[in-house]
Design a protein around this motif. Structure first.
Motif, PDB file in Angstrom:
ATOM      1  N   LEU A  16     -15.367 -21.594  34.348  1.00 59.24           N
ATOM      2  CA  LEU A  16     -15.157 -22.397  33.142  1.00 59.24           C
ATOM      3  C   LEU A  16     -16.386 -23.247  32.825  1.00 59.24           C
ATOM      4  O   LEU A  16     -16.731 -23.444  31.660  1.00 59.24           O
ATOM      5  CB  LEU A  16     -13.935 -23.291  33.320  1.00 59.24           C
ATOM      6  N   GLN A  17     -17.050 -23.743  33.853  1.00 54.76           N
ATOM      7  CA  GLN A  17     -18.219 -24.577  33.634  1.00 54.76           C
ATOM      8  C   GLN A  17     -19.401 -23.773  33.112  1.00 54.76           C
ATOM      9  O   GLN A  17     -20.271 -24.319  32.437  1.00 54.76           O
ATOM     10  CB  GLN A  17     -18.624 -25.276  34.930  1.00 54.76           C
ATOM     11  N   PHE A  18     -19.437 -22.485  33.412  1.00 50.21           N
ATOM     12  CA  PHE A  18     -20.538 -21.654  32.936  1.00 50.21           C
ATOM     13  C   PHE A  18     -20.611 -21.669  31.414  1.00 50.21           C
ATOM     14  O   PHE A  18     -21.702 -21.766  30.842  1.00 50.21           O
ATOM     15  CB  PHE A  18     -20.379 -20.229  33.465  1.00 50.21           C
ATOM     16  N   ALA A  19     -19.475 -21.562  30.757  1.00 51.17           N
ATOM     17  CA  ALA A  19     -19.457 -21.606  29.284  1.00 51.17           C
ATOM     18  C   ALA A  19     -19.940 -22.965  28.782  1.00 51.17           C
ATOM     19  O   ALA A  19     -20.665 -23.047  27.780  1.00 51.17           O
ATOM     20  CB  ALA A  19     -18.060 -21.305  28.767  1.00 51.17           C
ATOM     21  N   ASN A  20     -19.575 -24.036  29.469  1.00 51.77           N
ATOM     22  CA  ASN A  20     -20.053 -25.363  29.084  1.00 51.77           C
ATOM     23  C   ASN A  20     -21.561 -25.486  29.271  1.00 51.77           C
ATOM     24  O   ASN A  20     -22.240 -26.136  28.472  1.00 51.77           O
ATOM     25  CB  ASN A  20     -19.352 -26.452  29.899  1.00 51.77           C
ATOM     26  N   LEU A  21     -22.087 -24.890  30.322  1.00 52.55           N
ATOM     27  CA  LEU A  21     -23.531 -24.922  30.542  1.00 52.55           C
ATOM     28  C   LEU A  21     -24.270 -24.169  29.444  1.00 52.55           C
ATOM     29  O   LEU A  21     -25.331 -24.608  28.987  1.00 52.55           O
ATOM     30  CB  LEU A  21     -23.877 -24.337  31.911  1.00 52.55           C
ATOM     31  N   LEU A  22     -23.720 -23.039  29.013  1.00 53.16           N
ATOM     32  CA  LEU A  22     -24.351 -22.306  27.919  1.00 53.16           C
ATOM     33  C   LEU A  22     -24.364 -23.127  26.638  1.00 53.16           C
ATOM     34  O   LEU A  22     -25.353 -23.141  25.904  1.00 53.16           O
ATOM     35  CB  LEU A  22     -23.634 -20.980  27.685  1.00 53.16           C
ATOM     36  N   ALA A  23     -23.263 -23.804  26.362  1.00 57.20           N
ATOM     37  CA  ALA A  23     -23.205 -24.650  25.168  1.00 57.20           C
ATOM     38  C   ALA A  23     -24.160 -25.835  25.298  1.00 57.20           C
ATOM     39  O   ALA A  23     -24.789 -26.252  24.312  1.00 57.20           O
ATOM     40  CB  ALA A  23     -21.777 -25.134  24.942  1.00 57.20           C
ATOM     41  N   GLY A  24     -24.283 -26.357  26.501  1.00 51.66           N
ATOM     42  CA  GLY A  24     -25.173 -27.496  26.715  1.00 51.66           C
ATOM     43  C   GLY A  24     -26.644 -27.136  26.576  1.00 51.66           C
ATOM     44  O   GLY A  24     -27.473 -27.997  26.258  1.00 51.66           O
ATOM     45  N   THR A  25     -26.989 -25.867  26.800  1.00 47.19           N
ATOM     46  CA  THR A  25     -28.395 -25.483  26.672  1.00 47.19           C
ATOM     47  C   THR A  25     -28.900 -25.625  25.245  1.00 47.19           C
ATOM     48  O   THR A  25     -30.087 -25.891  25.040  1.00 47.19           O
ATOM     49  CB  THR A  25     -28.631 -24.034  27.140  1.00 47.19           C
ATOM     50  N   ILE A  26     -28.022 -25.470  24.279  1.00 49.56           N
ATOM     51  CA  ILE A  26     -28.440 -25.633  22.882  1.00 49.56           C
ATOM     52  C   ILE A  26     -28.951 -27.044  22.657  1.00 49.56           C
ATOM     53  O   ILE A  26     -30.027 -27.257  22.090  1.00 49.56           O
ATOM     54  CB  ILE A  26     -27.280 -25.292  21.923  1.00 49.56           C
ATOM     55  N   VAL A  27     -28.213 -28.016  23.142  1.00 49.17           N
ATOM     56  CA  VAL A  27     -28.611 -29.417  22.965  1.00 49.17           C
ATOM     57  C   VAL A  27     -29.832 -29.743  23.822  1.00 49.17           C
ATOM     58  O   VAL A  27     -30.807 -30.335  23.334  1.00 49.17           O
ATOM     59  CB  VAL A  27     -27.427 -30.351  23.323  1.00 49.17           C
ATOM     60  N   ILE A  28     -29.809 -29.356  25.088  1.00 52.34           N
ATOM     61  CA  ILE A  28     -30.891 -29.706  26.003  1.00 52.34           C
ATOM     62  C   ILE A  28     -32.213 -29.079  25.564  1.00 52.34           C
ATOM     63  O   ILE A  28     -33.266 -29.732  25.595  1.00 52.34           O
ATOM     64  CB  ILE A  28     -30.533 -29.271  27.447  1.00 52.34           C
ATOM     65  N   ALA A  53     -27.023 -30.186  34.817  1.00 53.18           N
ATOM     66  CA  ALA A  53     -26.272 -29.921  36.043  1.00 53.18           C
ATOM     67  C   ALA A  53     -25.534 -31.118  36.616  1.00 53.18           C
ATOM     68  O   ALA A  53     -24.526 -30.937  37.305  1.00 53.18           O
ATOM     69  CB  ALA A  53     -27.219 -29.362  37.098  1.00 53.18           C
ATOM     70  N   VAL A  54     -25.982 -32.323  36.366  1.00 53.83           N
ATOM     71  CA  VAL A  54     -25.401 -33.490  37.043  1.00 53.83           C
ATOM     72  C   VAL A  54     -23.920 -33.660  36.722  1.00 53.83           C
ATOM     73  O   VAL A  54     -23.099 -33.859  37.624  1.00 53.83           O
ATOM     74  CB  VAL A  54     -26.208 -34.771  36.701  1.00 53.83           C
ATOM     75  N   VAL A  55     -23.577 -33.568  35.470  1.00 49.99           N
ATOM     76  CA  VAL A  55     -22.173 -33.753  35.086  1.00 49.99           C
ATOM     77  C   VAL A  55     -21.304 -32.646  35.665  1.00 49.99           C
ATOM     78  O   VAL A  55     -20.236 -32.902  36.234  1.00 49.99           O
ATOM     79  CB  VAL A  55     -22.041 -33.809  33.547  1.00 49.99           C
ATOM     80  N   GLN A  56     -21.774 -31.407  35.555  1.00 56.28           N
ATOM     81  CA  GLN A  56     -20.992 -30.286  36.067  1.00 56.28           C
ATOM     82  C   GLN A  56     -20.882 -30.334  37.587  1.00 56.28           C
ATOM     83  O   GLN A  56     -19.832 -30.004  38.151  1.00 56.28           O
ATOM     84  CB  GLN A  56     -21.625 -28.961  35.630  1.00 56.28           C
ATOM     85  N   ALA A  57     -21.950 -30.750  38.261  1.00 55.62           N
ATOM     86  CA  ALA A  57     -21.921 -30.851  39.726  1.00 55.62           C
ATOM     87  C   ALA A  57     -20.948 -31.940  40.174  1.00 55.62           C
ATOM     88  O   ALA A  57     -20.255 -31.780  41.188  1.00 55.62           O
ATOM     89  CB  ALA A  57     -23.311 -31.125  40.266  1.00 55.62           C
ATOM     90  N   ALA A  58     -20.877 -33.035  39.439  1.00 51.06           N
ATOM     91  CA  ALA A  58     -19.952 -34.102  39.803  1.00 51.06           C
ATOM     92  C   ALA A  58     -18.498 -33.626  39.680  1.00 51.06           C
ATOM     93  O   ALA A  58     -17.668 -33.917  40.556  1.00 51.06           O
ATOM     94  CB  ALA A  58     -20.188 -35.320  38.919  1.00 51.06           C
ATOM     95  N   ILE A  59     -18.202 -32.906  38.633  1.00 48.66           N
ATOM     96  CA  ILE A  59     -16.844 -32.374  38.454  1.00 48.66           C
ATOM     97  C   ILE A  59     -16.517 -31.386  39.571  1.00 48.66           C
ATOM     98  O   ILE A  59     -15.441 -31.431  40.171  1.00 48.66           O
ATOM     99  CB  ILE A  59     -16.708 -31.711  37.064  1.00 48.66           C
ATOM    100  N   LEU A  60     -17.458 -30.499  39.867  1.00 46.73           N
ATOM    101  CA  LEU A  60     -17.251 -29.504  40.917  1.00 46.73           C
ATOM    102  C   LEU A  60     -17.082 -30.171  42.282  1.00 46.73           C
ATOM    103  O   LEU A  60     -16.231 -29.760  43.075  1.00 46.73           O
ATOM    104  CB  LEU A  60     -18.415 -28.521  40.939  1.00 46.73           C
ATOM    105  N   ALA A  61     -17.850 -31.210  42.552  1.00 49.52           N
ATOM    106  CA  ALA A  61     -17.731 -31.914  43.832  1.00 49.52           C
ATOM    107  C   ALA A  61     -16.377 -32.607  43.954  1.00 49.52           C
ATOM    108  O   ALA A  61     -15.768 -32.605  45.035  1.00 49.52           O
ATOM    109  CB  ALA A  61     -18.857 -32.931  43.975  1.00 49.52           C
ATOM    110  N   ARG A  62     -15.901 -33.184  42.871  1.00 48.92           N
ATOM    111  CA  ARG A  62     -14.594 -33.855  42.905  1.00 48.92           C
ATOM    112  C   ARG A  62     -13.466 -32.859  43.172  1.00 48.92           C
ATOM    113  O   ARG A  62     -12.570 -33.111  43.984  1.00 48.92           O
ATOM    114  CB  ARG A  62     -14.368 -34.590  41.587  1.00 48.92           C
ATOM    115  N   ILE A  63     -13.532 -31.706  42.528  1.00 52.48           N
ATOM    116  CA  ILE A  63     -12.510 -30.685  42.733  1.00 52.48           C
ATOM    117  C   ILE A  63     -12.617 -30.104  44.142  1.00 52.48           C
ATOM    118  O   ILE A  63     -11.594 -29.816  44.783  1.00 52.48           O
ATOM    119  CB  ILE A  63     -12.627 -29.582  41.655  1.00 52.48           C
TER     120      ILE A  63
END
Length: 142
Positions: A62-74, A6-16
């Motif tokens: 858009l970030q939801f798809a990235n989170l799904l992809a990130g779950t594989i690694v995490i 969540a940290v990376v995605q939250a930082a992007i969302l906060a900036r936008i």
């Protein structure tokens, strides 16, 4: 694990969000709200947040798809059971049925979320509803 995702995605969302709110704060309707006596914070909460929500919803989808992809690694790094680990194991074992069904299920989930976000855009911004109604009337007249 959740923080790692969540940290990376939250930082992007906060900036936008900050950028969108700063752009909205310069609009004429915000100046009118301030002229009526509302504080800057109250004007942003009452009038600005609804307008700033449109790009935030889009980015969230858009970030939801990235989170799904990130779950594989995490899930593999932290050895957690879950859909991401199942997909990684299915790929390693060449279990094509599980991979196909998992990919189709996740794609359907992303499509459903994007459809919901499109509906929310129409609910948040009435200009989009008016444009769609005008397009339907123009097609009916032709």
């Amino acid at each position: 694990p959740a923080a790692a995702l969540a940290v990376v995605q939250a930082a992007i969302l906060a900036r936008i969000a900050r950028s969108a709110l700063l752009d909205i704060a310069r609009e004429d309707f915000m100046r009118s709200a301030r002229a009526k006596g509302l504080s800057r914070r109250a004007a942003l909460w009452r009038h600005g947040l609804r307008h700033a929500a449109i790009p935030l919803l889009t980015l969230g989808g858009l970030q939801f798809a990235n989170l799904l992809a990130g779950t594989i690694v995490i899930e593999n790094v932290f050895t957690l059971p879950g859909l991401g680990r199942l997909m990684a194991q299915a790929i390693a074992n060449r279990d094509l049925i599980v991979v196909r069904n998992g990919v189709m299920g996740l794609a359907a989930l992303v499509l459903l979320l994007n459809f919901t976000i499109d509906l929310l855009h129409g609910w948040i911004d009435p200009r989009l509803r008016m444009r769609a109604e005008a397009d339907v009337e123009a097609e009916g007249a032709a």
